[in-house]
Scaffold this motif. Structure first.
Motif, PDB file in Angstrom:
ATOM      1  N   ARG A  32       6.658   7.343  17.282  1.00  0.00           N
ATOM      2  CA  ARG A  32       7.032   6.562  18.460  1.00  0.00           C
ATOM      3  C   ARG A  32       7.557   5.179  18.099  1.00  0.00           C
ATOM      4  O   ARG A  32       8.118   4.488  18.930  1.00  0.00           O
ATOM      5  CB  ARG A  32       5.869   6.462  19.424  1.00  0.00           C
ATOM      6  N   ASP A  33       7.379   4.785  16.831  1.00  0.00           N
ATOM      7  CA  ASP A  33       7.885   3.493  16.376  1.00  0.00           C
ATOM      8  C   ASP A  33       9.338   3.585  15.907  1.00  0.00           C
ATOM      9  O   ASP A  33       9.944   2.575  15.599  1.00  0.00           O
ATOM     10  CB  ASP A  33       7.031   2.982  15.208  1.00  0.00           C
ATOM     11  N   GLN A  34       9.875   4.807  15.847  1.00  0.00           N
ATOM     12  CA  GLN A  34      11.223   4.999  15.345  1.00  0.00           C
ATOM     13  C   GLN A  34      12.236   4.857  16.477  1.00  0.00           C
ATOM     14  O   GLN A  34      11.956   5.252  17.612  1.00  0.00           O
ATOM     15  CB  GLN A  34      11.348   6.369  14.678  1.00  0.00           C
ATOM     16  N   PRO A  35      13.423   4.298  16.181  1.00  0.00           N
ATOM     17  CA  PRO A  35      14.452   4.169  17.210  1.00  0.00           C
ATOM     18  C   PRO A  35      14.805   5.524  17.808  1.00  0.00           C
ATOM     19  O   PRO A  35      14.926   6.517  17.106  1.00  0.00           O
ATOM     20  CB  PRO A  35      15.651   3.596  16.438  1.00  0.00           C
ATOM     21  N   GLY A  36      14.915   5.549  19.121  1.00  0.00           N
ATOM     22  CA  GLY A  36      15.289   6.782  19.813  1.00  0.00           C
ATOM     23  C   GLY A  36      14.142   7.724  20.094  1.00  0.00           C
ATOM     24  O   GLY A  36      14.335   8.778  20.690  1.00  0.00           O
ATOM     25  N   ALA A  37      12.929   7.366  19.654  1.00  0.00           N
ATOM     26  CA  ALA A  37      11.779   8.240  19.898  1.00  0.00           C
ATOM     27  C   ALA A  37      11.378   8.131  21.370  1.00  0.00           C
ATOM     28  O   ALA A  37      11.438   7.062  21.967  1.00  0.00           O
ATOM     29  CB  ALA A  37      10.604   7.840  19.017  1.00  0.00           C
ATOM     30  N   PRO A  38      10.961   9.248  21.975  1.00  0.00           N
ATOM     31  CA  PRO A  38      10.525   9.203  23.386  1.00  0.00           C
ATOM     32  C   PRO A  38       9.251   8.390  23.514  1.00  0.00           C
ATOM     33  O   PRO A  38       8.421   8.373  22.620  1.00  0.00           O
ATOM     34  CB  PRO A  38      10.299  10.669  23.747  1.00  0.00           C
ATOM     35  N   ASP A  39       9.065   7.749  24.643  1.00  0.00           N
ATOM     36  CA  ASP A  39       7.863   6.951  24.905  1.00  0.00           C
ATOM     37  C   ASP A  39       6.680   7.831  25.212  1.00  0.00           C
ATOM     38  O   ASP A  39       6.741   8.834  25.764  1.00  0.00           O
ATOM     39  CB  ASP A  39       8.082   5.984  26.067  1.00  0.00           C
ATOM     40  N   ARG A  92      -1.166  13.288   6.920  1.00  0.00           N
ATOM     41  CA  ARG A  92       0.237  13.139   7.328  1.00  0.00           C
ATOM     42  C   ARG A  92       0.424  13.542   8.794  1.00  0.00           C
ATOM     43  O   ARG A  92       1.215  12.958   9.519  1.00  0.00           O
ATOM     44  CB  ARG A  92       1.140  13.995   6.443  1.00  0.00           C
ATOM     45  N   ALA A  93      -0.315  14.549   9.258  1.00  0.00           N
ATOM     46  CA  ALA A  93      -0.199  15.002  10.645  1.00  0.00           C
ATOM     47  C   ALA A  93      -0.550  13.872  11.609  1.00  0.00           C
ATOM     48  O   ALA A  93       0.143  13.654  12.605  1.00  0.00           O
ATOM     49  CB  ALA A  93      -1.092  16.214  10.878  1.00  0.00           C
ATOM     50  N   LEU A  94      -1.625  13.150  11.317  1.00  0.00           N
ATOM     51  CA  LEU A  94      -2.023  12.009  12.147  1.00  0.00           C
ATOM     52  C   LEU A  94      -0.975  10.899  12.072  1.00  0.00           C
ATOM     53  O   LEU A  94      -0.565  10.349  13.092  1.00  0.00           O
ATOM     54  CB  LEU A  94      -3.383  11.473  11.699  1.00  0.00           C
ATOM     55  N   ILE A  95      -0.550  10.588  10.871  1.00  0.00           N
ATOM     56  CA  ILE A  95       0.434   9.521  10.672  1.00  0.00           C
ATOM     57  C   ILE A  95       1.724   9.850  11.418  1.00  0.00           C
ATOM     58  O   ILE A  95       2.259   9.010  12.149  1.00  0.00           O
ATOM     59  CB  ILE A  95       0.693   9.284   9.174  1.00  0.00           C
ATOM     60  N   ASP A  96       2.203  11.065  11.259  1.00  0.00           N
ATOM     61  CA  ASP A  96       3.441  11.463  11.937  1.00  0.00           C
ATOM     62  C   ASP A  96       3.287  11.416  13.455  1.00  0.00           C
ATOM     63  O   ASP A  96       4.202  10.994  14.164  1.00  0.00           O
ATOM     64  CB  ASP A  96       3.865  12.867  11.510  1.00  0.00           C
ATOM     65  N   MET A  97       2.140  11.831  13.946  1.00  0.00           N
ATOM     66  CA  MET A  97       1.906  11.858  15.388  1.00  0.00           C
ATOM     67  C   MET A  97       2.027  10.461  16.006  1.00  0.00           C
ATOM     68  O   MET A  97       2.589  10.296  17.080  1.00  0.00           O
ATOM     69  CB  MET A  97       0.514  12.417  15.689  1.00  0.00           C
ATOM     70  N   PHE A  98       1.515   9.458  15.296  1.00  0.00           N
ATOM     71  CA  PHE A  98       1.484   8.130  15.878  1.00  0.00           C
ATOM     72  C   PHE A  98       2.619   7.216  15.440  1.00  0.00           C
ATOM     73  O   PHE A  98       2.931   6.261  16.142  1.00  0.00           O
ATOM     74  CB  PHE A  98       0.133   7.463  15.612  1.00  0.00           C
ATOM     75  N   THR A  99       3.224   7.479  14.308  1.00  0.00           N
ATOM     76  CA  THR A  99       4.295   6.581  13.865  1.00  0.00           C
ATOM     77  C   THR A  99       5.662   7.024  14.347  1.00  0.00           C
ATOM     78  O   THR A  99       6.599   6.243  14.314  1.00  0.00           O
ATOM     79  CB  THR A  99       4.306   6.411  12.334  1.00  0.00           C
ATOM     80  N   TYR A 113       0.817  -1.194   0.000  1.00  0.00           N
ATOM     81  CA  TYR A 113       0.000   0.000   0.000  1.00  0.00           C
ATOM     82  C   TYR A 113       0.859   1.256   0.000  1.00  0.00           C
ATOM     83  O   TYR A 113       1.826   1.365   0.740  1.00  0.00           O
ATOM     84  CB  TYR A 113      -0.902   0.026   1.233  1.00  0.00           C
ATOM     85  N   SER A 114       0.461   2.197  -0.825  1.00  0.00           N
ATOM     86  CA  SER A 114       1.057   3.525  -0.839  1.00  0.00           C
ATOM     87  C   SER A 114       0.003   4.479  -0.285  1.00  0.00           C
ATOM     88  O   SER A 114      -1.151   4.455  -0.719  1.00  0.00           O
ATOM     89  CB  SER A 114       1.422   3.894  -2.279  1.00  0.00           C
ATOM     90  N   ILE A 115       0.395   5.288   0.682  1.00  0.00           N
ATOM     91  CA  ILE A 115      -0.541   6.224   1.303  1.00  0.00           C
ATOM     92  C   ILE A 115      -0.375   7.601   0.689  1.00  0.00           C
ATOM     93  O   ILE A 115       0.735   8.094   0.542  1.00  0.00           O
ATOM     94  CB  ILE A 115      -0.304   6.302   2.828  1.00  0.00           C
ATOM     95  N   ASN A 116      -1.487   8.226   0.354  1.00  0.00           N
ATOM     96  CA  ASN A 116      -1.495   9.610  -0.113  1.00  0.00           C
ATOM     97  C   ASN A 116      -1.615  10.486   1.136  1.00  0.00           C
ATOM     98  O   ASN A 116      -2.703  10.914   1.512  1.00  0.00           O
ATOM     99  CB  ASN A 116      -2.649   9.861  -1.081  1.00  0.00           C
ATOM    100  N   ALA A 117      -0.476  10.732   1.795  1.00  0.00           N
ATOM    101  CA  ALA A 117      -0.463  11.430   3.081  1.00  0.00           C
ATOM    102  C   ALA A 117      -0.784  12.913   2.969  1.00  0.00           C
ATOM    103  O   ALA A 117      -1.036  13.567   3.982  1.00  0.00           O
ATOM    104  CB  ALA A 117       0.893  11.227   3.756  1.00  0.00           C
ATOM    105  N   ASP A 118      -0.792  13.449   1.759  1.00  0.00           N
ATOM    106  CA  ASP A 118      -1.146  14.859   1.578  1.00  0.00           C
ATOM    107  C   ASP A 118      -2.651  15.062   1.434  1.00  0.00           C
ATOM    108  O   ASP A 118      -3.124  16.196   1.439  1.00  0.00           O
ATOM    109  CB  ASP A 118      -0.422  15.438   0.364  1.00  0.00           C
ATOM    110  N   ARG A 119      -3.369  13.956   1.330  1.00  0.00           N
ATOM    111  CA  ARG A 119      -4.836  14.039   1.252  1.00  0.00           C
ATOM    112  C   ARG A 119      -5.353  14.613   2.566  1.00  0.00           C
ATOM    113  O   ARG A 119      -4.846  14.293   3.642  1.00  0.00           O
ATOM    114  CB  ARG A 119      -5.391  12.635   1.015  1.00  0.00           C
TER     115      ARG A 119
END
Length: 105
Positions: free
Chosen positions: A98-105, A89-96, A70-76
Motif C-alpha cells: 500500500r506504500d507503493q505508487p498506484g496501490a489501492p487504498d 515476506r507474506a506479512l511484509i508484502d501485505m502491508f508494504t 537493515y537487511s531483512i531475511n524475508a524468507d525466514r
C-alpha cells in the motif's frame, strides 16, 4: 479485564515485533527513535525488539557511517508453529504494497 477505552478493548492483531519489522521493511535506514515514535513505543522497547529480530535471524544490521542499514531475511519463517510454513515476506508484502505508487487504498 484487559485494557479498555470507552468500553472497547485496546488489543490489536499485530504485535510490536511485527510493526517494527514493517517499519524497517518500509525504510531500511530508519532510526530506532523514528520506529518508536511511529508505532508508539519507547526507544528502549524498539531497541529491544530490533535486538530480538536480529538474534532470531530476521534482521542483519550493517553499520554505514553513524547509522545502521537493515537487511531483512524475508524468507525466514514465522516463529509460531501454526504459521511456521509461511515466510515473513507474506506479512511484509501485505502491508508494504500500500506504500507503493498506484496501490489501492
Amino acid at each position: 479485564m484487559g485494557n479498555t477505552t470507552g468500553g472497547q478493548s485496546r488489543w490489536t492483531f499485530l504485535t510490536n515485533h511485527a510493526r517494527v519489522l514493517l517499519e524497517i521493511a518500509r525504510n531500511p535506514e530508519v532510526r530506532v527513535r523514528e520506529i518508536a515514535a511511529t508505532i508508539g513505543i519507547t526507544e528502549r522497547s524498539a531497541q529491544g525488539i530490533v535486538t530480538d529480530l536480529r538474534e532470531a535471524g530476521y534482521l542483519d544490521p550493517v553499520r554505514v557511517g553513524r547509522r545502521n542499514h537493515y537487511s531483512i531475511n524475508a524468507d525466514r519463517r514465522f516463529r509460531h508453529h501454526t504459521e511456521a510454513d509461511m515466510p515473513v515476506r507474506a506479512l511484509i508484502d501485505m502491508f508494504t504494497h500500500r506504500d507503493q505508487p498506484g496501490a489501492p487504498d
